[in-house]
Design a protein around this motif. Structure first.
Motif, PDB file in Angstrom:
ATOM      1  N   MET A 154       0.843  -1.217   0.000  1.00 28.41           N
ATOM      2  CA  MET A 154       0.000   0.000   0.000  1.00 28.41           C
ATOM      3  C   MET A 154       0.876   1.264   0.000  1.00 28.41           C
ATOM      4  SD  MET A 154      -3.461   0.364   0.187  1.00 28.41           S
ATOM      5  CE  MET A 154      -4.788  -0.442   1.070  1.00 28.41           C
ATOM      6  N   ASP A 155       0.424   2.323  -0.628  1.00 26.61           N
ATOM      7  CA  ASP A 155       1.173   3.591  -0.656  1.00 26.61           C
ATOM      8  C   ASP A 155       1.153   4.246   0.728  1.00 26.61           C
ATOM      9  OD1 ASP A 155       1.234   3.116  -3.420  1.00 26.61           O
ATOM     10  OD2 ASP A 155      -0.670   4.169  -3.692  1.00 26.61           O
ATOM     11  N   LYS A 156       2.235   4.973   1.015  1.00 29.32           N
ATOM     12  CA  LYS A 156       2.318   5.705   2.282  1.00 29.32           C
ATOM     13  C   LYS A 156       2.685   7.154   2.013  1.00 29.32           C
ATOM     14  CE  LYS A 156       3.759   1.955   5.387  1.00 29.32           C
ATOM     15  NZ  LYS A 156       3.639   0.827   4.470  1.00 29.32           N
ATOM     16  N   THR A 157       2.294   8.036   2.959  1.00 33.66           N
ATOM     17  CA  THR A 157       2.724   9.431   2.870  1.00 33.66           C
ATOM     18  C   THR A 157       3.040   9.975   4.247  1.00 33.66           C
ATOM     19  OG1 THR A 157       2.289  11.536   1.779  1.00 33.66           O
ATOM     20  CG2 THR A 157       0.483  10.602   3.067  1.00 33.66           C
ATOM     21  N   PHE A 158       3.824  11.062   4.242  1.00 29.55           N
ATOM     22  CA  PHE A 158       4.180  11.738   5.482  1.00 29.55           C
ATOM     23  C   PHE A 158       3.338  13.002   5.621  1.00 29.55           C
ATOM     24  CE2 PHE A 158       6.779  15.018   7.629  1.00 29.55           C
ATOM     25  CZ  PHE A 158       6.809  14.441   8.885  1.00 29.55           C
ATOM     26  N   LEU A 159       2.621  13.103   6.737  1.00 33.47           N
ATOM     27  CA  LEU A 159       1.811  14.290   7.029  1.00 33.47           C
ATOM     28  C   LEU A 159       2.230  14.834   8.386  1.00 33.47           C
ATOM     29  CD1 LEU A 159      -1.722  12.912   6.030  1.00 33.47           C
ATOM     30  CD2 LEU A 159      -0.151  14.219   4.599  1.00 33.47           C
ATOM     31  N   GLY A 192       7.965  25.071  17.922  1.00 37.09           N
ATOM     32  CA  GLY A 192       7.093  24.388  18.878  1.00 37.09           C
ATOM     33  C   GLY A 192       6.834  22.986  18.373  1.00 37.09           C
ATOM     34  N   PRO A 193       6.140  22.181  19.177  1.00 34.80           N
ATOM     35  CA  PRO A 193       5.927  20.796  18.767  1.00 34.80           C
ATOM     36  C   PRO A 193       5.114  20.659  17.478  1.00 34.80           C
ATOM     37  CG  PRO A 193       4.760  21.274  20.818  1.00 34.80           C
ATOM     38  CD  PRO A 193       5.593  22.469  20.501  1.00 34.80           C
ATOM     39  N   VAL A 194       5.435  19.615  16.735  1.00 32.99           N
ATOM     40  CA  VAL A 194       4.659  19.226  15.558  1.00 32.99           C
ATOM     41  C   VAL A 194       4.068  17.838  15.820  1.00 32.99           C
ATOM     42  CG1 VAL A 194       6.190  20.509  13.996  1.00 32.99           C
ATOM     43  CG2 VAL A 194       6.578  18.055  14.373  1.00 32.99           C
ATOM     44  N   PHE A 195       3.038  17.477  15.067  1.00 34.19           N
ATOM     45  CA  PHE A 195       2.469  16.130  15.168  1.00 34.19           C
ATOM     46  C   PHE A 195       2.743  15.422  13.852  1.00 34.19           C
ATOM     47  CE2 PHE A 195      -1.111  13.028  15.383  1.00 34.19           C
ATOM     48  CZ  PHE A 195      -0.741  12.427  16.577  1.00 34.19           C
ATOM     49  N   ALA A 196       3.747  14.541  13.880  1.00 35.48           N
ATOM     50  CA  ALA A 196       4.213  13.850  12.671  1.00 35.48           C
ATOM     51  C   ALA A 196       3.457  12.539  12.499  1.00 35.48           C
ATOM     52  CB  ALA A 196       5.711  13.573  12.780  1.00 35.48           C
ATOM     53  N   MET A 197       3.061  12.251  11.259  1.00 34.54           N
ATOM     54  CA  MET A 197       2.248  11.054  11.004  1.00 34.54           C
ATOM     55  C   MET A 197       2.638  10.374   9.701  1.00 34.54           C
ATOM     56  SD  MET A 197      -1.489  12.807  11.557  1.00 34.54           S
ATOM     57  CE  MET A 197      -1.011  14.343  10.777  1.00 34.54           C
ATOM     58  N   VAL A 198       2.383   9.073   9.646  1.00 35.24           N
ATOM     59  CA  VAL A 198       2.431   8.345   8.382  1.00 35.24           C
ATOM     60  C   VAL A 198       1.040   7.768   8.139  1.00 35.24           C
ATOM     61  CG1 VAL A 198       3.510   6.481   7.061  1.00 35.24           C
ATOM     62  CG2 VAL A 198       4.864   7.770   8.741  1.00 35.24           C
ATOM     63  N   TRP A 199       0.509   8.019   6.943  1.00 39.69           N
ATOM     64  CA  TRP A 199      -0.804   7.504   6.560  1.00 39.69           C
ATOM     65  C   TRP A 199      -0.649   6.596   5.343  1.00 39.69           C
ATOM     66  CZ3 TRP A 199      -5.667   8.367   8.826  1.00 39.69           C
ATOM     67  CH2 TRP A 199      -5.658   9.242   9.924  1.00 39.69           C
ATOM     68  N   GLN A 200      -1.554   5.645   5.241  1.00 42.58           N
ATOM     69  CA  GLN A 200      -1.472   4.617   4.211  1.00 42.58           C
ATOM     70  C   GLN A 200      -2.793   4.506   3.450  1.00 42.58           C
ATOM     71  OE1 GLN A 200       0.670   0.893   5.244  1.00 42.58           O
ATOM     72  NE2 GLN A 200      -1.351  -0.035   5.156  1.00 42.58           N
ATOM     73  N   GLY A 201      -2.702   4.169   2.172  1.00 48.08           N
ATOM     74  CA  GLY A 201      -3.900   3.952   1.359  1.00 48.08           C
ATOM     75  C   GLY A 201      -3.523   4.011  -0.109  1.00 48.08           C
ATOM     76  N   GLU A 202      -4.401   3.520  -0.975  1.00 53.83           N
ATOM     77  CA  GLU A 202      -4.140   3.610  -2.409  1.00 53.83           C
ATOM     78  C   GLU A 202      -4.110   5.082  -2.827  1.00 53.83           C
ATOM     79  OE1 GLU A 202      -6.800   1.245  -4.838  1.00 53.83           O
ATOM     80  OE2 GLU A 202      -6.349  -0.544  -3.650  1.00 53.83           O
ATOM     81  N   GLY A 240       2.203  18.048   3.800  1.00 51.75           N
ATOM     82  CA  GLY A 240       1.965  16.743   3.199  1.00 51.75           C
ATOM     83  C   GLY A 240       2.951  16.515   2.069  1.00 51.75           C
ATOM     84  N   SER A 241       3.519  15.323   1.997  1.00 51.75           N
ATOM     85  CA  SER A 241       4.465  14.996   0.917  1.00 51.75           C
ATOM     86  C   SER A 241       3.805  15.240  -0.438  1.00 51.75           C
ATOM     87  CB  SER A 241       4.886  13.530   1.003  1.00 51.75           C
ATOM     88  OG  SER A 241       5.362  13.226   2.288  1.00 51.75           O
ATOM     89  N   ASP A 242       4.610  15.678  -1.420  1.00 50.11           N
ATOM     90  CA  ASP A 242       4.038  16.036  -2.720  1.00 50.11           C
ATOM     91  C   ASP A 242       4.224  14.976  -3.801  1.00 50.11           C
ATOM     92  OD1 ASP A 242       6.707  16.300  -3.304  1.00 50.11           O
ATOM     93  OD2 ASP A 242       6.646  18.451  -3.708  1.00 50.11           O
ATOM     94  N   SER A 243       4.919  13.882  -3.491  1.00 48.40           N
ATOM     95  CA  SER A 243       5.085  12.787  -4.462  1.00 48.40           C
ATOM     96  C   SER A 243       5.456  11.522  -3.685  1.00 48.40           C
ATOM     97  CB  SER A 243       6.201  13.120  -5.459  1.00 48.40           C
ATOM     98  OG  SER A 243       7.452  13.100  -4.779  1.00 48.40           O
ATOM     99  N   PRO A 244       5.284  10.345  -4.306  1.00 46.44           N
ATOM    100  CA  PRO A 244       5.683   9.109  -3.615  1.00 46.44           C
ATOM    101  C   PRO A 244       7.165   9.120  -3.239  1.00 46.44           C
ATOM    102  CG  PRO A 244       4.271   8.596  -5.475  1.00 46.44           C
ATOM    103  CD  PRO A 244       4.554  10.074  -5.557  1.00 46.44           C
ATOM    104  N   GLU A 245       8.000   9.755  -4.066  1.00 48.96           N
ATOM    105  CA  GLU A 245       9.447   9.805  -3.770  1.00 48.96           C
ATOM    106  C   GLU A 245       9.714  10.674  -2.540  1.00 48.96           C
ATOM    107  OE1 GLU A 245       8.181  10.585  -7.009  1.00 48.96           O
ATOM    108  OE2 GLU A 245       8.361   8.425  -7.353  1.00 48.96           O
TER     109      GLU A 245
END
Ligand code: YYY
Ligand code: MG
Length: 149
Positions: free
Chosen positions: A1-6, A68-78, A116-121
């Motif tokens: 499944m594809d992933k992204t960084f938000l 200040g603090p950030v909330f870093a996440m990885v999300w998955q989906g097509e 949000g990441s702008d490409s799969p790379e």
């Protein structure tokens, strides 16, 4: 499944909209696979925003993202990269459509709430910058049969 960084940026954390942001991706049907509240070091900020080095807003951007603090996440989906960029909206909140995160929550380009990441790379690169491999949680989302074809 594809992933992204938000990442909810320091303005979003201070404004207490982490929950609203997470809710938007959850209700869309995407899957959260990693998350943490953290400070971004200058070193990490320079790596993350390396493509913008030399631009007029670069120094202020580094100051802001380390403020200040950030909330870093990885999300998955097509097609998660494209979908989340759509949900986030245009870089400048003045251009972001109502209904998008930036369209609904902010006014000014340098305080635009979320990355949000702008490409799969770039997603791959940014995930590796912010998360260890063992921080990504692989699990079956049981309602995916009701979300995907
Ligand atoms: O990917 P995205 O966040 O939508 O925009 P980028 O062009 O990558 O710029 C990164 C970041 O820099 C943007 O979210 C706000 C800030 N910025 C700025 O403060 N002023 C600009 N004119 C352009 C970008
Ligand atoms: Mg960008």
């Amino acid at each position: 499944m594809d992933k992204t960084f938000l990442m909810v940026k320091p303005d979003g954390v201070q404004r207490q909209i982490i929950g609203d942001v997470v809710n938007r991706f959850e209700r869309k049907g995407l899957q959260l696979v990693a998350a943490k509240l953290m400070m971004v070091s200058v070193e990490l900020a320079e790596k993350h925003y390396g493509e913008h080095k030399g631009k007029p807003f670069y120094e202020d951007l580094l100051k802001f993202i380390t403020s200040g603090p950030v909330f870093a996440m990885v999300w998955q989906g097509e097609n998660v990269v494209e979908i989340t960029r759509k949900l986030i909206g245009k870089t400048n909140p003045m251009d972001a459509e109502p209904g998008t995160i930036r369209g609904d929550y902010c006014l000014y380009v340098s305080k635009n709430i979320i990355h949000g990441s702008d490409s799969p790379e770039s997603a791959k690169r940014e995930i590796a910058l912010f998360f260890q491999e063992n921080e990504i949680v692989e699990y079956e989302k049981l309602i995916d049969n009701w979300i995907y074809k």
